[in-house]
Write an enzyme that holds these catalytic residues in place. Structure first.
Site, PDB file in Angstrom:
ATOM      1  N   THR A 247      15.444 -16.872  43.877  1.00 12.62           N
ATOM      2  CA  THR A 247      17.292 -17.307  44.162  1.00 12.62           C
ATOM      3  C   THR A 247      17.687 -16.789  44.792  1.00 12.62           C
ATOM      4  OG1 THR A 247      16.448 -16.881  41.261  1.00 12.62           O
ATOM      5  CG2 THR A 247      19.099 -17.428  42.392  1.00 12.62           C
TER       6      THR A 247
ATOM      7  N   SER B 131      22.705 -17.686  47.094  1.00 11.69           N
ATOM      8  CA  SER B 131      24.285 -18.778  46.725  1.00 11.69           C
ATOM      9  C   SER B 131      24.035 -19.490  45.945  1.00 11.69           C
ATOM     10  CB  SER B 131      24.143 -19.758  48.048  1.00 11.69           C
ATOM     11  OG  SER B 131      23.314 -20.369  48.613  1.00 11.69           O
ATOM     12  N   CYS B 132      22.836 -19.648  45.219  1.00 13.92           N
ATOM     13  CA  CYS B 132      22.530 -20.294  43.731  1.00 13.92           C
ATOM     14  C   CYS B 132      21.635 -19.053  43.113  1.00 13.92           C
ATOM     15  CB  CYS B 132      20.181 -21.175  45.083  1.00 13.92           C
ATOM     16  SG  CYS B 132      20.181 -22.593  43.581  1.00 13.92           S
ATOM     17  N   GLY B 133      22.232 -19.775  41.724  1.00 15.26           N
ATOM     18  CA  GLY B 133      21.625 -19.169  40.677  1.00 15.26           C
ATOM     19  C   GLY B 133      20.519 -19.802  40.091  1.00 15.26           C
TER      20      GLY B 133
ATOM     21  N   CYS C 190      18.451 -21.684  41.074  1.00 14.46           N
ATOM     22  CA  CYS C 190      16.862 -21.838  42.154  1.00 14.46           C
ATOM     23  C   CYS C 190      15.788 -22.127  42.139  1.00 14.46           C
ATOM     24  CB  CYS C 190      16.989 -21.908  43.233  1.00 14.46           C
ATOM     25  SG  CYS C 190      18.849 -22.191  44.258  1.00 14.46           S
TER      26      CYS C 190
END
Length: 289
Positions: free
Chosen positions: A111, A114-116, A118
């Site tokens: 992860t 910027s992405c929770g 992914c």
């Protein structure tokens, strides 16, 4: 705990012809491998600090935990390959859950900051089912308080003051306006997970009667994290996404965005934001371009 900031020499130039070198404070970003009972679960890029809260909040967001007594303990692990450039061994965290709590499914990918979401195995698995209903309470919060929350969060962002590179999240009590907790991280979802993890470890879930204030935009994942923790009101200084609004509407969560100065946009459940009685009610209809 690892370092929150590091220093690098930079060349600063201006259009007026100034050219000089100087040290610059940089927010640290390092990987954290989260394990459960020794088995790898996920790797997230984060700012070191409050790692146990981060991992606990992550498991709340994943629907694995909903009560403090479901979390047993956590230890940082050392060993070959786990240390960073400075030799620290704080980048692997192994969690032990209480007996009877089912182990989560490992994420397929790491992860990023910027992405929770992914690495979630399928689209159907993205939206989680919360243990809490955020639509049924009758709470209200003053618009004056909500308008003040971004500045109060900003006052707590000490590492942001040095680097300009971290997101922030904070919880406020809707009745007293008290700041309950504030956390920073290079990832906006990590900052929220740290706040939720603090609540889990202090046995405060569900977070009824609170407002979650975030320093940036509102994505689907931030709304989902609020819903999973039982938070009824989410406030942000920037824009929401369409999917964030749709999820907030389905869940019955109040979503306020563009909370800046003396104004804000209410996208869902506006009835929870109490407007001063001295202000005449007015309705303005504008065309959308």
């Amino acid at each position: 705990m690892g370092r929150l900031t590091t220093s690098r020499r930079v060349t600063r130039i201006t259009l007026e012809g100034v050219n000089r070198q100087r040290p610059d404070a940089i927010a640290v970003e390092e990987p954290l491998e989260i394990r459960v009972a020794g088995s790898p679960l996920s790797v997230t890029m984060r700012t070191p600090g409050h790692d146990v809260e981060l991992a606990a909040g992550f498991l709340v967001s994943e629907g694995v935990l909903s009560r403090g007594d479901q979390f047993a303990r956590a230890i940082h692990c050392g060993g070959p390959g786990t240390g960073g450039a400075d030799g620290n061994t704080y980048n692997v965290l192994d969690l032990t859950l209480a007996p009877g709590v089912a182990s989560p499914t490992p994420r397929s990918f790491f992860t990023t900051s910027s992405c929770g979401v992914c690495g979630t195995a399928s689209i159907d698995a993205v939206e989680k089912v919360s243990s809490y209903d955020v639509s049924s309470d009758g709470i209200q919060v003053s618009a004056h308080d909500v308008a003040a929350f971004p500045d109060r969060l900003r006052e707590q962002q000490k590492t942001f003051d040095k680097t300009g590179g971290l997101h922030g999240a904070a919880l406020f009590d809707v009745v007293t306006g008290e700041l309950l907790v504030a956390r920073e991280d290079v990832g906006r979802h990590n900052a929220v997970d740290k706040v939720v993890g603090w609540a889990l470890l202090n046995d405060r879930l569900p977070l009824r009667g609170t407002v979650l204030q975030v320093s940036g935009r509102v994505s689907f994942e931030l709304v989902q994290k609020a819903v999973m923790a039982g938070i009824p009101i989410l406030s942000a200084v920037s824009a929401p996404s369409s999917l964030a609004i749709e999820l907030a509407e389905r869940a019955g969560l109040t979503l306020a965005a563009f909370v800046r100065g003396s104004s804000m946009n209410l996208y869902t459940r506006a009835d929870r934001i109490r407007v001063p009685s001295t202000t005449p009610a007015a309705t303005e209809v504008a065309s959308v371009r």
